[in-house]
Design an enzyme around this catalytic site. Structure first.
Site, short mmCIF file in Angstrom:
data_model
loop_
_atom_site.label_atom_id
_atom_site.label_comp_id
_atom_site.label_asym_id
_atom_site.label_seq_id
_atom_site.Cartn_x
_atom_site.Cartn_y
_atom_site.Cartn_z
N THR A 75 0.82 -1.21 0.00
CA THR A 75 0.00 0.00 0.00
C THR A 75 0.86 1.26 0.00
O THR A 75 0.60 2.21 -0.73
CB THR A 75 -0.94 0.01 1.22
OG1 THR A 75 -1.76 -1.16 1.19
CG2 THR A 75 -1.83 1.24 1.22
N LEU A 159 -7.89 -0.12 7.93
CA LEU A 159 -7.34 -0.93 9.01
C LEU A 159 -7.84 -0.44 10.37
O LEU A 159 -8.23 -1.24 11.22
CB LEU A 159 -5.82 -0.89 8.97
CG LEU A 159 -5.16 -1.77 7.90
CD1 LEU A 159 -3.67 -1.49 7.83
CD2 LEU A 159 -5.41 -3.24 8.18
N THR A 232 1.87 -1.55 13.95
CA THR A 232 1.96 -2.44 12.80
C THR A 232 1.96 -1.63 11.51
O THR A 232 1.71 -2.17 10.44
CB THR A 232 0.78 -3.43 12.78
OG1 THR A 232 -0.46 -2.70 12.76
CG2 THR A 232 0.80 -4.37 13.97
N ARG A 234 4.35 1.69 10.27
CA ARG A 234 5.71 1.91 9.79
C ARG A 234 6.60 2.26 10.99
O ARG A 234 6.19 3.00 11.88
CB ARG A 234 5.76 3.04 8.75
CG ARG A 234 5.15 2.67 7.41
CD ARG A 234 5.99 1.64 6.66
NE ARG A 234 5.46 1.32 5.34
CZ ARG A 234 4.62 0.33 5.08
NH1 ARG A 234 4.16 -0.43 6.09
NH2 ARG A 234 4.21 0.10 3.85
N ASP A 258 5.57 -4.54 15.06
CA ASP A 258 5.81 -5.41 13.91
C ASP A 258 6.71 -4.73 12.90
O ASP A 258 7.01 -5.31 11.85
CB ASP A 258 4.47 -5.79 13.25
CG ASP A 258 4.65 -6.81 12.15
OD1 ASP A 258 5.25 -7.87 12.42
OD2 ASP A 258 4.20 -6.56 11.00
N GLU A 263 14.58 -2.11 7.96
CA GLU A 263 14.14 -3.49 7.80
C GLU A 263 14.77 -4.11 6.56
O GLU A 263 14.67 -3.52 5.47
CB GLU A 263 12.61 -3.54 7.69
CG GLU A 263 11.90 -3.01 8.92
CD GLU A 263 10.39 -2.96 8.76
OE1 GLU A 263 9.70 -2.77 9.77
OE2 GLU A 263 9.90 -3.09 7.61
N HIS A 284 7.84 -7.76 10.81
CA HIS A 284 7.01 -7.20 9.74
C HIS A 284 6.19 -8.28 9.02
O HIS A 284 6.17 -8.37 7.79
CB HIS A 284 7.86 -6.42 8.73
CG HIS A 284 7.07 -5.37 7.99
ND1 HIS A 284 7.58 -4.14 7.67
CD2 HIS A 284 5.80 -5.37 7.51
CE1 HIS A 284 6.66 -3.42 7.02
NE2 HIS A 284 5.57 -4.16 6.92
N ALA A 286 2.80 -8.90 10.04
CA ALA A 286 1.37 -8.73 10.32
C ALA A 286 0.53 -8.92 9.07
O ALA A 286 -0.59 -9.43 9.13
CB ALA A 286 1.11 -7.36 10.95
N TRP A 287 1.04 -8.51 7.94
CA TRP A 287 0.30 -8.54 6.67
C TRP A 287 0.37 -9.91 5.98
O TRP A 287 -0.35 -10.14 5.00
CB TRP A 287 0.92 -7.52 5.71
CG TRP A 287 2.29 -7.93 5.25
CD1 TRP A 287 3.46 -7.79 5.93
CD2 TRP A 287 2.62 -8.59 4.03
NE1 TRP A 287 4.51 -8.31 5.21
CE2 TRP A 287 4.02 -8.81 4.03
CE3 TRP A 287 1.88 -9.01 2.92
CZ2 TRP A 287 4.69 -9.43 2.99
CZ3 TRP A 287 2.55 -9.63 1.88
CH2 TRP A 287 3.94 -9.84 1.92
#
Length: 325
Positions: A75, A159, A232, A234, A258, A263, A284, A286-287
């Site tokens: 996204t 979200l 969760t 950025r 997360d 990263e 990272h 969660a998605w």
């Protein structure tokens, strides 16, 4: 027509169905990862370039002379030079709403683990302490209910709204934060009041200039000492040094993250060195449910199909529109 996926390994471990992609354009070239010195060659004849976190800067976009469309397998689009893309008349599109169920359940996984001291009780069993307890139920660690707690939501898009629905099922009270230093709209509460009143704060806003370090020492000092921060979104939305200080001094009760500023954290991270149970860090993911990743690929395919058939697709705002919001 040809398409290239520069970092396909970031969305699959061999468990994805690429049929929808293959039906939109052909041929495809999938690369698990791409180094900076490889990208020019790999996209030189591509009409469509897909990337997740790979950065497409001015030089890269300018070198792709056949490029017609950039698809982001995410996204957020801060890794794309939107100005150069607009100058080259190359639309940029993203995917939206694909990870909502996955992210929402991860938010509550973090909240419940913190509220119930799950890891401490798991270790208590693994270490044999339950087995020698004088009581059937050791009460070594505090357990809190979500019911009746105040959840502060910062970022009330898809979200944030989905999180609020699940929170209500837990019996939580919802406070929706207005943008910082903005007039309060109906149904929302002033940013500082949400930070002050919330037992849990969950972040669901994009990383923009105005949200970088949105949660710093000032905001952490406003929080209740019993409050938890969940991120969760950025990593750079939270000032990591300030968060570490608040966690290590007990200024807030805990945090579930997360995301980190860098990263993967190849150069280390001060929060990773903090080995205390009031901080949970996940990488990272969660998605990243299998269902979510499949929806992502299918939506990319739909964007490409609609682009070539002159139908609406998830085109992101150009840099001028973004700056004027």
């Amino acid at each position: 027509m040809s398409a290239v996926f520069l970092d396909f390994g970031s969305v699959t471990r061999g468990d994805m169905d690429c049929t929808a992609l293959e039906q939109t354009i052909s041929p495809w070239r999938y690369y698990d990862e791409t180094d900076a010195d490889q990208v020019a060659k790999r996209i030189s004849d591509a009409e469509v370039v897909v990337c997740n976190k790979f950065s497409l800067n001015r030089e890269i976009i300018a070198s792709a002379h056949r490029l017609k469309l950039i698809c982001i397998a995410a996204t957020g689009y801060n890794n794309i030079d939107l100005v150069t893309a607009a100058e080259r008349n190359v639309p940029v599109c993203n995917v939206r709403g694909y990870a909502t169920p996955s992210v929402v359940q991860h938010v509550f996984m973090l909240m419940l683990n913190l509220a119930c001291n799950f890891e401490e009780y798991r270790q208590l069993v693994n270490n044999g302490q339950w087995q020698v307890s004088r009581h059937f139920c050791p009460l070594d660690y505090n357990i809190e209910e979500l019911s009746g707690k105040v959840l502060g939501i910062i970022g009330y898009g898809e979200l944030g709204k989905a999180v609020s629905e699940v929170a209500r099922a837990f019996g939580m009270e919802i406070l929706i934060a207005e943008h910082k230093n903005k007039s309060v709209r109906p149904g929302r509460a002033a940013f500082d009041e949400v930070v002050r009143q919330a037992d849990f704060i969950t972040l669901h806003c994009p990383l923009l200039n105005e949200t970088r370090n949105l949660i710093s020492r000032r905001e952490l000092d406003l929080m209740k000492p019993s409050a938890y921060l969940i991120n969760t979104a950025r990593g750079a939305i939270v000032n990591e040094a300030d968060l570490l200080g608040s966690l290590s001094t007990g200024r807030i009760a805990g945090a579930g993250l997360d995301v980190l500023q860098e990263e993967p954290p190849a150069n280390g991270n001060r929060l990773l060195r903090y080995q205390q149970p009031n901080l949970i860090i996940t990488p990272h993911v969660a998605w990243a449910s299998r269902e979510s990743r499949q929806r992502l690929l299918n939506q990319i395919a739909n964007n490409i199909h609609n682009f070539y058939h002159n139908k609406p697709f998830n085109q992101v705002m150009d840099a001028v529109d973004q700056a004027s919001r």
